[in-house]
Design a protein around this motif. Structure first.
Motif, short mmCIF file in Angstrom:
data_model
loop_
_atom_site.label_atom_id
_atom_site.label_comp_id
_atom_site.label_asym_id
_atom_site.label_seq_id
_atom_site.Cartn_x
_atom_site.Cartn_y
_atom_site.Cartn_z
N ALA A 144 0.83 -1.22 -0.09
CA ALA A 144 -0.18 -0.02 0.21
C ALA A 144 0.90 1.45 0.02
O ALA A 144 0.56 2.20 0.42
N PHE A 145 1.96 1.35 -0.57
CA PHE A 145 2.94 2.49 -0.70
C PHE A 145 2.41 3.42 -1.54
O PHE A 145 1.89 3.31 -2.76
N PRO A 146 2.33 4.83 -1.23
CA PRO A 146 1.73 5.75 -2.05
C PRO A 146 2.87 6.28 -3.17
O PRO A 146 3.80 6.85 -3.07
N HIS A 147 2.75 5.25 -4.40
CA HIS A 147 3.83 5.81 -5.53
C HIS A 147 3.80 7.05 -5.97
O HIS A 147 4.64 7.21 -6.75
N LEU A 148 2.72 7.98 -5.95
CA LEU A 148 2.77 9.18 -6.53
C LEU A 148 3.81 9.83 -5.94
O LEU A 148 4.48 10.77 -6.39
N TRP A 149 4.24 9.53 -4.42
CA TRP A 149 5.53 10.47 -4.10
C TRP A 149 6.69 10.22 -4.68
O TRP A 149 7.46 11.16 -4.66
N ILE A 150 6.92 9.06 -5.10
CA ILE A 150 8.06 8.70 -5.66
C ILE A 150 8.16 9.37 -7.22
O ILE A 150 9.28 9.92 -7.36
N GLY B 20 8.71 13.15 -6.60
CA GLY B 20 10.09 13.56 -6.15
C GLY B 20 11.05 13.52 -7.05
O GLY B 20 11.90 14.27 -7.37
N THR B 21 10.87 12.47 -8.03
CA THR B 21 11.87 12.25 -8.94
C THR B 21 11.83 13.29 -9.96
O THR B 21 12.52 13.68 -10.75
N ALA B 22 10.47 13.62 -10.43
CA ALA B 22 10.14 14.45 -11.38
C ALA B 22 10.95 15.92 -10.98
O ALA B 22 11.61 16.73 -11.87
N ILE B 23 10.83 16.33 -9.56
CA ILE B 23 11.26 17.52 -8.96
C ILE B 23 12.66 17.39 -9.00
O ILE B 23 13.18 18.49 -9.66
N LEU B 24 13.41 16.37 -8.71
CA LEU B 24 14.62 16.49 -8.61
C LEU B 24 15.30 16.38 -10.25
O LEU B 24 16.47 17.11 -10.37
N SER B 25 14.51 15.95 -10.96
CA SER B 25 14.98 15.87 -12.20
C SER B 25 15.04 17.24 -13.01
O SER B 25 15.76 17.73 -13.82
N THR C 268 17.72 12.23 -16.59
CA THR C 268 17.76 12.44 -15.21
C THR C 268 16.68 12.03 -14.33
O THR C 268 16.78 11.41 -13.30
N PHE C 269 15.27 12.07 -15.00
CA PHE C 269 14.40 11.38 -14.49
C PHE C 269 14.43 10.05 -14.10
O PHE C 269 14.12 9.26 -13.01
N PHE D 14 15.52 5.42 -6.77
CA PHE D 14 14.27 5.54 -5.41
C PHE D 14 13.49 4.12 -5.83
O PHE D 14 12.59 4.10 -4.90
N SER D 15 13.41 3.54 -6.71
CA SER D 15 12.70 2.36 -6.89
C SER D 15 12.61 1.29 -5.78
O SER D 15 11.63 0.38 -5.68
N ILE D 16 13.89 1.37 -4.95
CA ILE D 16 13.97 0.50 -3.79
C ILE D 16 12.99 0.68 -2.82
O ILE D 16 12.60 -0.16 -1.87
N ILE D 17 12.66 1.97 -2.83
CA ILE D 17 11.90 2.44 -1.51
C ILE D 17 10.52 1.69 -1.23
O ILE D 17 10.14 1.10 -0.29
N PRO D 18 9.55 1.45 -2.50
CA PRO D 18 8.32 0.64 -2.16
C PRO D 18 8.61 -0.67 -1.72
O PRO D 18 7.97 -1.30 -0.86
N GLN D 19 9.84 -1.23 -2.13
CA GLN D 19 10.05 -2.84 -1.73
C GLN D 19 10.45 -2.78 -0.46
O GLN D 19 10.13 -3.65 0.36
#
Length: 69
Positions: free
Chosen positions: A19-25, A28-33, A48-49, A56-61
């Motif tokens: 149930a991880f909120p994927h929208l935050w990933i 966040g990556t869009a802002i960083l890019s 860069t995105f 950051f793809s490891i965070i939901p796992q």
């Protein structure tokens, strides 16, 4: 994803834990890019995105792993 579509290993999938909120990933990556691009072109922003998204793809796992244990 292919395993879930074909029905292989669906017995081990737990919807309550996943149930991880994927929208935050993505946000966040869009802002960083945009803030830290490789170069200021469309290709630079997309590259860069993809690098930040891969990092950051490891965070939901990890979230699912720690929530399950």
């Amino acid at each position: 994803p292919l395993g879930r579509v074909s029905g292989f290993m669906t017995y081990s999938y737990n919807r309550e834990v996943d149930a991880f909120p994927h929208l935050w990933i993505y946000a966040g990556t869009a802002i960083l890019s945009i803030v830290i691009p490789e170069n200021r072109s469309l290709y630079g922003y997309l590259w860069t995105f993809s690098i930040w998204l891969e990092a950051f793809s490891i965070i939901p796992q990890l979230y699912m792993l720690f929530k399950e244990s």
